[in-house]
Design a protein around this motif. Sequence first.
Motif, PDB file in Angstrom:
ATOM      1  N   VAL A 196       0.859  -1.183   0.000  1.00 39.73           N
ATOM      2  CA  VAL A 196       0.000   0.000   0.000  1.00 39.73           C
ATOM      3  C   VAL A 196       0.896   1.234   0.000  1.00 39.73           C
ATOM      4  O   VAL A 196       1.845   1.322   0.776  1.00 39.73           O
ATOM      5  CB  VAL A 196      -0.934   0.032   1.231  1.00 39.73           C
ATOM      6  CG1 VAL A 196      -1.703   1.350   1.307  1.00 39.73           C
ATOM      7  CG2 VAL A 196      -1.897  -1.156   1.219  1.00 39.73           C
ATOM      8  N   VAL A 197       0.595   2.170  -0.911  1.00 38.49           N
ATOM      9  CA  VAL A 197       1.286   3.462  -0.918  1.00 38.49           C
ATOM     10  C   VAL A 197       0.270   4.522  -0.514  1.00 38.49           C
ATOM     11  O   VAL A 197      -0.779   4.654  -1.151  1.00 38.49           O
ATOM     12  CB  VAL A 197       1.856   3.792  -2.320  1.00 38.49           C
ATOM     13  CG1 VAL A 197       2.536   5.152  -2.301  1.00 38.49           C
ATOM     14  CG2 VAL A 197       2.831   2.712  -2.769  1.00 38.49           C
ATOM     15  N   SER A 198       0.535   5.243   0.575  1.00 36.55           N
ATOM     16  CA  SER A 198      -0.417   6.238   1.065  1.00 36.55           C
ATOM     17  C   SER A 198       0.184   7.629   1.047  1.00 36.55           C
ATOM     18  O   SER A 198       1.365   7.803   1.330  1.00 36.55           O
ATOM     19  CB  SER A 198      -0.831   5.919   2.508  1.00 36.55           C
ATOM     20  OG  SER A 198      -1.752   4.866   2.540  1.00 36.55           O
ATOM     21  N   GLY A 199      -0.669   8.598   0.747  1.00 29.49           N
ATOM     22  CA  GLY A 199      -0.236   9.991   0.736  1.00 29.49           C
ATOM     23  C   GLY A 199      -0.979  10.791   1.787  1.00 29.49           C
ATOM     24  O   GLY A 199      -2.109  10.462   2.149  1.00 29.49           O
ATOM     25  N   TYR A 254       4.005  -1.133   3.706  1.00 27.82           N
ATOM     26  CA  TYR A 254       3.188   0.087   3.740  1.00 27.82           C
ATOM     27  C   TYR A 254       4.114   1.277   3.589  1.00 27.82           C
ATOM     28  O   TYR A 254       5.050   1.442   4.370  1.00 27.82           O
ATOM     29  CB  TYR A 254       2.431   0.179   5.064  1.00 27.82           C
ATOM     30  CG  TYR A 254       1.433   1.326   5.124  1.00 27.82           C
ATOM     31  CD1 TYR A 254       0.121   1.142   4.692  1.00 27.82           C
ATOM     32  CD2 TYR A 254       1.803   2.578   5.589  1.00 27.82           C
ATOM     33  CE1 TYR A 254      -0.798   2.180   4.729  1.00 27.82           C
ATOM     34  CE2 TYR A 254       0.889   3.625   5.632  1.00 27.82           C
ATOM     35  CZ  TYR A 254      -0.407   3.422   5.203  1.00 27.82           C
ATOM     36  OH  TYR A 254      -1.322   4.449   5.240  1.00 27.82           O
ATOM     37  N   ILE A 255       3.895   2.086   2.568  1.00 25.80           N
ATOM     38  CA  ILE A 255       4.755   3.252   2.344  1.00 25.80           C
ATOM     39  C   ILE A 255       3.933   4.520   2.605  1.00 25.80           C
ATOM     40  O   ILE A 255       2.952   4.786   1.895  1.00 25.80           O
ATOM     41  CB  ILE A 255       5.321   3.260   0.900  1.00 25.80           C
ATOM     42  CG1 ILE A 255       6.059   1.930   0.628  1.00 25.80           C
ATOM     43  CG2 ILE A 255       6.256   4.454   0.699  1.00 25.80           C
ATOM     44  CD1 ILE A 255       6.661   1.829  -0.762  1.00 25.80           C
ATOM     45  N   ALA A 256       4.302   5.261   3.644  1.00 20.43           N
ATOM     46  CA  ALA A 256       3.580   6.480   4.017  1.00 20.43           C
ATOM     47  C   ALA A 256       4.374   7.680   3.530  1.00 20.43           C
ATOM     48  O   ALA A 256       5.514   7.877   3.928  1.00 20.43           O
ATOM     49  CB  ALA A 256       3.420   6.535   5.529  1.00 20.43           C
ATOM     50  N   ILE A 257       3.737   8.459   2.669  1.00 16.95           N
ATOM     51  CA  ILE A 257       4.450   9.604   2.086  1.00 16.95           C
ATOM     52  C   ILE A 257       3.772  10.909   2.502  1.00 16.95           C
ATOM     53  O   ILE A 257       2.578  11.107   2.236  1.00 16.95           O
ATOM     54  CB  ILE A 257       4.475   9.479   0.548  1.00 16.95           C
ATOM     55  CG1 ILE A 257       5.238   8.189   0.188  1.00 16.95           C
ATOM     56  CG2 ILE A 257       5.142  10.700  -0.089  1.00 16.95           C
ATOM     57  CD1 ILE A 257       5.158   7.830  -1.259  1.00 16.95           C
ATOM     58  N   SER A 272       0.990  -3.531   9.697  1.00 23.42           N
ATOM     59  CA  SER A 272       1.689  -3.849   8.445  1.00 23.42           C
ATOM     60  C   SER A 272       3.020  -4.505   8.780  1.00 23.42           C
ATOM     61  O   SER A 272       3.626  -4.215   9.802  1.00 23.42           O
ATOM     62  CB  SER A 272       1.957  -2.564   7.651  1.00 23.42           C
ATOM     63  OG  SER A 272       0.765  -1.854   7.437  1.00 23.42           O
ATOM     64  N   LYS A 273       3.478  -5.406   7.891  1.00 27.50           N
ATOM     65  CA  LYS A 273       4.718  -6.120   8.191  1.00 27.50           C
ATOM     66  C   LYS A 273       5.911  -5.164   8.174  1.00 27.50           C
ATOM     67  O   LYS A 273       6.674  -5.096   9.137  1.00 27.50           O
ATOM     68  CB  LYS A 273       4.910  -7.257   7.184  1.00 27.50           C
ATOM     69  CG  LYS A 273       5.998  -8.222   7.611  1.00 27.50           C
ATOM     70  CD  LYS A 273       6.029  -9.453   6.712  1.00 27.50           C
ATOM     71  CE  LYS A 273       7.424 -10.044   6.732  1.00 27.50           C
ATOM     72  NZ  LYS A 273       7.904 -10.404   5.405  1.00 27.50           N
ATOM     73  N   VAL A 274       6.045  -4.423   7.093  1.00 26.43           N
ATOM     74  CA  VAL A 274       7.143  -3.457   6.998  1.00 26.43           C
ATOM     75  C   VAL A 274       6.552  -2.081   6.696  1.00 26.43           C
ATOM     76  O   VAL A 274       5.726  -1.940   5.792  1.00 26.43           O
ATOM     77  CB  VAL A 274       8.136  -3.858   5.881  1.00 26.43           C
ATOM     78  CG1 VAL A 274       9.181  -2.768   5.682  1.00 26.43           C
ATOM     79  CG2 VAL A 274       8.787  -5.194   6.215  1.00 26.43           C
TER      80      VAL A 274
END
Lengths: 314, 249
Positions: A196-199, A254-257, A272-274
């Motif tokens: 998941v990429v979140s902004g 999970y990438i939180a931007i 989330s795992k990472v």
Amino acid sequence: MAVLVIADHDNASLKDNTEKTVTAALKLSGDVDVLVAGQGCKAVADAAAKITGVRKVLLAESAELGEGLAESMEALVVPLMANYDAVLTPATSQGKNFSPRIAAKLDVAQISEIVDVVDGSTFVRPIYAGNALETVQSADAKKVITVRATSFKAAADGGSAKVETIAAPAKPAKTHFVDQKLVKSARPELTGAKIVVSGGRAMGSAEEFQKVIEPLADKLGAAVGASRAAVDAGYAPNDYQVGQTGKVVAPELYIAIGISGAIQHLAGMKDSKVIVAINKDADAPIFQVADYGLVADYKAAVPELMSALAAAGK
Amino acid sequence: MKVLVPVKRVIDYNVKARVKPDQTGVDLANVKMSMNPFCEIAVEEAVRLKEKGVATEVVAVSIGPAQAQETLRTALAMGADRAILVQTSDDLEPLAVAKVLKALVGKESPDLVVMGKQAIDGDNNATGQMLATLLDWPQATFASALEVSGSKAKVTREVDGGLQTLEVDLPAVVTADLRLNEPRYASLPNIMKAKKKELAVEELASLGVDTAPRLKVVKVTEPSKRTAGVKVETAADLVSKLKTEAGVL
């Protein structure tokens, strides 16, 4: 003890929340049936029949069930409960809409969003935005439960249960469907996605959100999420919201931007795992839960990330 | 048209809940308490209906300890006309709350109940749906827009994948989602005025509703904590770590 699982689907395909909820149900009993309620959803019932451990699939179809009206779902399920000791529904917005009605009609508590089954009457559920876990024991004869599907592994395919068609209830008299506007997306579904990429609010506009977050998500085959601030500001649609009152996700990555990491957002993604955080503010709370933090302005970091991914063969 | 708005006093939105060491619950002693944010949105919506001339009276109700009067005063300061506190020191489950609200609806005969979709303490998201069921009224949950005309309400709902619009016959129960409106801050003159508005207090027992708990709390524990990981210097570093160390790419 027999357990009914209510399938999550969009009338065309079965969502993996269903397989995960079956896993939770199998912890309660070996006799698990799945109810597929909708319109034109025979293929969904056939898919549910293939889940390992499912005894039988019940299929009910009508226009109102297809529209997901809560009153119709309740009218369908309550009489069926004569044959079941528990009903488990994935805690989607649809499940949250109708499940409490079943509980109220049966005069029992709803046990909301369970994340673990201790025994046939004892369950663990998050409270206070996931800052506490409550273990509750139900004294009710019938259990009405919603399940946080991300906390359970999906039951495998390999079964061959029978599909039995049952009658749909009468049309509700006082609730009328007007229309539905669903966002069509080729991306994986947010709650089931591996990445998941979140902004967040830092995006500053819907155009920027689409320009920055979406290409990165597509490069990774990821689903797109957003913080409440980004959704409130209109940068992303409401169903992108990850958090206490939005969607709860637990992907591999999970990438939180540009997300600061309010308690309410962390509630939706901290399993989330990472977790990767990219934020120019080194003191942002998101870094306290991130496995990898990059202190940088997303405007420079995301294009660099795109080229690094390309260099790595992504 | 009369609108009933149930409100709940909960831990403040910005306070992180701490689990008591004896695992009996969350420590609320000396913690800032406020109106549940979704309830604020419901109050705002009801007050706007009054300002538009659609609603004639807005009645705020709360079920809780004496301190919940403060929460009701907030609702009055936002523009509710009067308030009712059903006083109890018990922490009621959603089904019990729905039964109490049903009894109040019987006394007050509102045309619309607007309430928050969920309280941020129990995170159940169930009371509105249960109330609608017990009353046999239509429900429209997770509302992001509400339009009342005549004996009908048109409600836009936030659903998985987008928005759904329903039309319900009144009386009905509508539950508020985050984007229904942005609640106002009560002005000082309105806070002063609110002190003079009617706030009736009833004992829970006087309603004769069965509010016995159905769930026994065995224990309340802290979830496993995540610890901060490492900071990386560049995007290339990040990709290489995700690939080789974390194995998620």
